[in-house]
Design a protein around this motif. Sequence first.
Motif, PDB file in Angstrom:
ATOM      1  N   ARG A   1      -6.363  25.415 -25.417  1.00  0.00           N
ATOM      2  CA  ARG A   1      -6.793  24.261 -26.195  1.00  0.00           C
ATOM      3  C   ARG A   1      -7.855  23.473 -25.423  1.00  0.00           C
ATOM      4  NH1 ARG A   1      -1.643  25.342 -28.252  1.00  0.00           N
ATOM      5  NH2 ARG A   1      -1.357  24.683 -30.435  1.00  0.00           N
ATOM      6  N   ARG A   2      -8.810  22.981 -26.152  1.00  0.00           N
ATOM      7  CA  ARG A   2      -9.897  22.197 -25.545  1.00  0.00           C
ATOM      8  C   ARG A   2      -9.393  20.786 -25.256  1.00  0.00           C
ATOM      9  NH1 ARG A   2     -15.596  20.785 -28.703  1.00  0.00           N
ATOM     10  NH2 ARG A   2     -16.474  19.366 -27.143  1.00  0.00           N
ATOM     11  N   PHE A   3      -9.452  20.378 -23.984  1.00  0.00           N
ATOM     12  CA  PHE A   3      -8.948  19.041 -23.665  1.00  0.00           C
ATOM     13  C   PHE A   3      -9.774  18.398 -22.555  1.00  0.00           C
ATOM     14  CE2 PHE A   3      -6.860  21.538 -20.418  1.00  0.00           C
ATOM     15  CZ  PHE A   3      -6.630  20.682 -19.353  1.00  0.00           C
TER      16      PHE A   3
ATOM     17  N   ARG B   1      -0.932  19.311 -19.088  1.00  0.00           N
ATOM     18  CA  ARG B   1      -2.137  19.969 -18.586  1.00  0.00           C
ATOM     19  C   ARG B   1      -1.953  21.483 -18.540  1.00  0.00           C
ATOM     20  NH1 ARG B   1      -2.099  17.953 -13.882  1.00  0.00           N
ATOM     21  NH2 ARG B   1      -3.367  16.098 -14.299  1.00  0.00           N
TER      22      ARG B   1
ATOM     23  N   LEU C   1      -1.745  22.924 -22.216  1.00  0.00           N
ATOM     24  CA  LEU C   1      -3.068  22.889 -22.850  1.00  0.00           C
ATOM     25  C   LEU C   1      -3.947  24.010 -22.303  1.00  0.00           C
ATOM     26  CD1 LEU C   1      -3.635  19.033 -22.796  1.00  0.00           C
ATOM     27  CD2 LEU C   1      -3.569  20.442 -24.869  1.00  0.00           C
TER      28      LEU C   1
ATOM     29  N   LEU D   1      -9.693  18.848 -30.488  1.00  0.00           N
ATOM     30  CA  LEU D   1      -9.859  18.236 -29.168  1.00  0.00           C
ATOM     31  C   LEU D   1      -8.597  17.461 -28.822  1.00  0.00           C
ATOM     32  CD1 LEU D   1     -11.728  17.489 -26.744  1.00  0.00           C
ATOM     33  CD2 LEU D   1     -12.448  15.492 -28.088  1.00  0.00           C
ATOM     34  N   TRP D   2      -8.143  17.631 -27.585  1.00  0.00           N
ATOM     35  CA  TRP D   2      -7.005  16.864 -27.067  1.00  0.00           C
ATOM     36  C   TRP D   2      -7.493  15.971 -25.928  1.00  0.00           C
ATOM     37  CZ3 TRP D   2      -6.655  21.514 -29.282  1.00  0.00           C
ATOM     38  CH2 TRP D   2      -5.579  21.757 -30.161  1.00  0.00           C
ATOM     39  N   LEU D   3      -7.042  14.734 -25.925  1.00  0.00           N
ATOM     40  CA  LEU D   3      -7.350  13.767 -24.876  1.00  0.00           C
ATOM     41  C   LEU D   3      -6.055  13.484 -24.136  1.00  0.00           C
ATOM     42  CD1 LEU D   3      -9.563  11.352 -27.015  1.00  0.00           C
ATOM     43  CD2 LEU D   3     -10.327  13.285 -25.609  1.00  0.00           C
ATOM     44  N   LEU D   4      -5.977  13.917 -22.894  1.00  0.00           N
ATOM     45  CA  LEU D   4      -4.765  13.793 -22.093  1.00  0.00           C
ATOM     46  C   LEU D   4      -4.842  12.520 -21.253  1.00  0.00           C
ATOM     47  CD1 LEU D   4      -2.100  14.780 -20.887  1.00  0.00           C
ATOM     48  CD2 LEU D   4      -3.438  16.257 -19.346  1.00  0.00           C
TER      49      LEU D   4
ATOM     50  N   GLU E   1      -9.295  15.039 -19.705  1.00  0.00           N
ATOM     51  CA  GLU E   1      -8.357  14.075 -19.139  1.00  0.00           C
ATOM     52  C   GLU E   1      -8.962  12.674 -19.131  1.00  0.00           C
ATOM     53  OE1 GLU E   1      -5.909  15.145 -15.829  1.00  0.00           O
ATOM     54  OE2 GLU E   1      -6.554  17.244 -15.931  1.00  0.00           O
TER      55      GLU E   1
END
Length: 359
Positions: A321-323, A313, A316, A282-285, A325
């Motif tokens: 990739r799962r992200f 953005r 990703l 998991l990515w948190l932008l 914002e």
Amino acid sequence: MKRYEHGLVLGKFYPPHAGHHHLVRTAQDRCARLTVLVCAASVESVPLADRVAWMREIHPDVTVVGAVDDTHMDVNDPAVWDAHMAVFRAAVPERVDAVFTSEAYGEELGRRFGADSVLVDPDRTLFPVSGTAVRKDPVGCWDFLQPPVRAALARRVVVLGAESTGTTTLARALAAHYRARGGVWARTGYVAEYGREYSEDKLAALRGRWPGAAWEDVIFTTDDFPLIARIQNEREEAAARAGSPVLFCDTDSFATTVWHERYVGGRNPLVEEIADRVGHHLWLLTDHEGVAFEDDGLRDGEELRPWMTDRFRAELTRTGRRFIEMTGPPETRLAAAVAAVDGLLATGWDFAAPLPEKR
């Protein structure tokens, strides 16, 4: 206590746990040499190569070999036994003097190898754990797992974003939040951004030659970024081995691909290849809107923040990739991030079911 020339331990090790390691060490103490045979079925979701690598790392003084065994287990069917033995003997052709197991089928296995059968802790009193239990509840079994297995199972969450958008603040807050849950979560790790440390060293080295140097005098080349990406991966791996079922990273090697664009322009295929070596979940932008730009001596790109947010953005999205914002004030971002991470953990680990067994 009888000693043996060549002992054998075999199993799925799906995944390996403390009970397996006790079995191997017990056998090793009673044998001049020991072979561990890892048997994996094609339907299983942990690759055979990974299991072999884990067992070799944890038990460096034994011989570990692997084999694919796609025959289901039925201890009452001689034809099934014959099929298994064909796999076992192809993988371990030399004479075996003793087989060590914690299973009731150990006696028949020993008979078929023409070897003694040694039963080790069949009731799992020393280590109350099984592969089935680990697959069902990795968190509950976390303390029975060795570092390389923990690193493979840890859910890795990356906080990334443009300069001065709160990535470090959020990543640290998330790690603190999960540590506060106690128990196995108390070991939740946080991995700092190595690129920042590298930048500080680069500026310090320049000032050593030119005391009046400022951040805008530092020059990056494309060769800087593979090094940054590799060390970021290495530190992340070390933290995952020592930590809890979740790991928080302040940027990652994937983010380094965009930072390369920012400082050098264009792409670096080597950085992208290094970024793909590590599996994140998991990515948190962090959005730049509403976050004041703070110049801490290593920042000079306030006007580039919208561009960088867009690039993160876009990349990703492009790479699948799962992200999510992160917007709003810090408390809103933290609450949203915790909800997202809890959702990730709630999905479980999704181990594929092994082949059926009849005993």
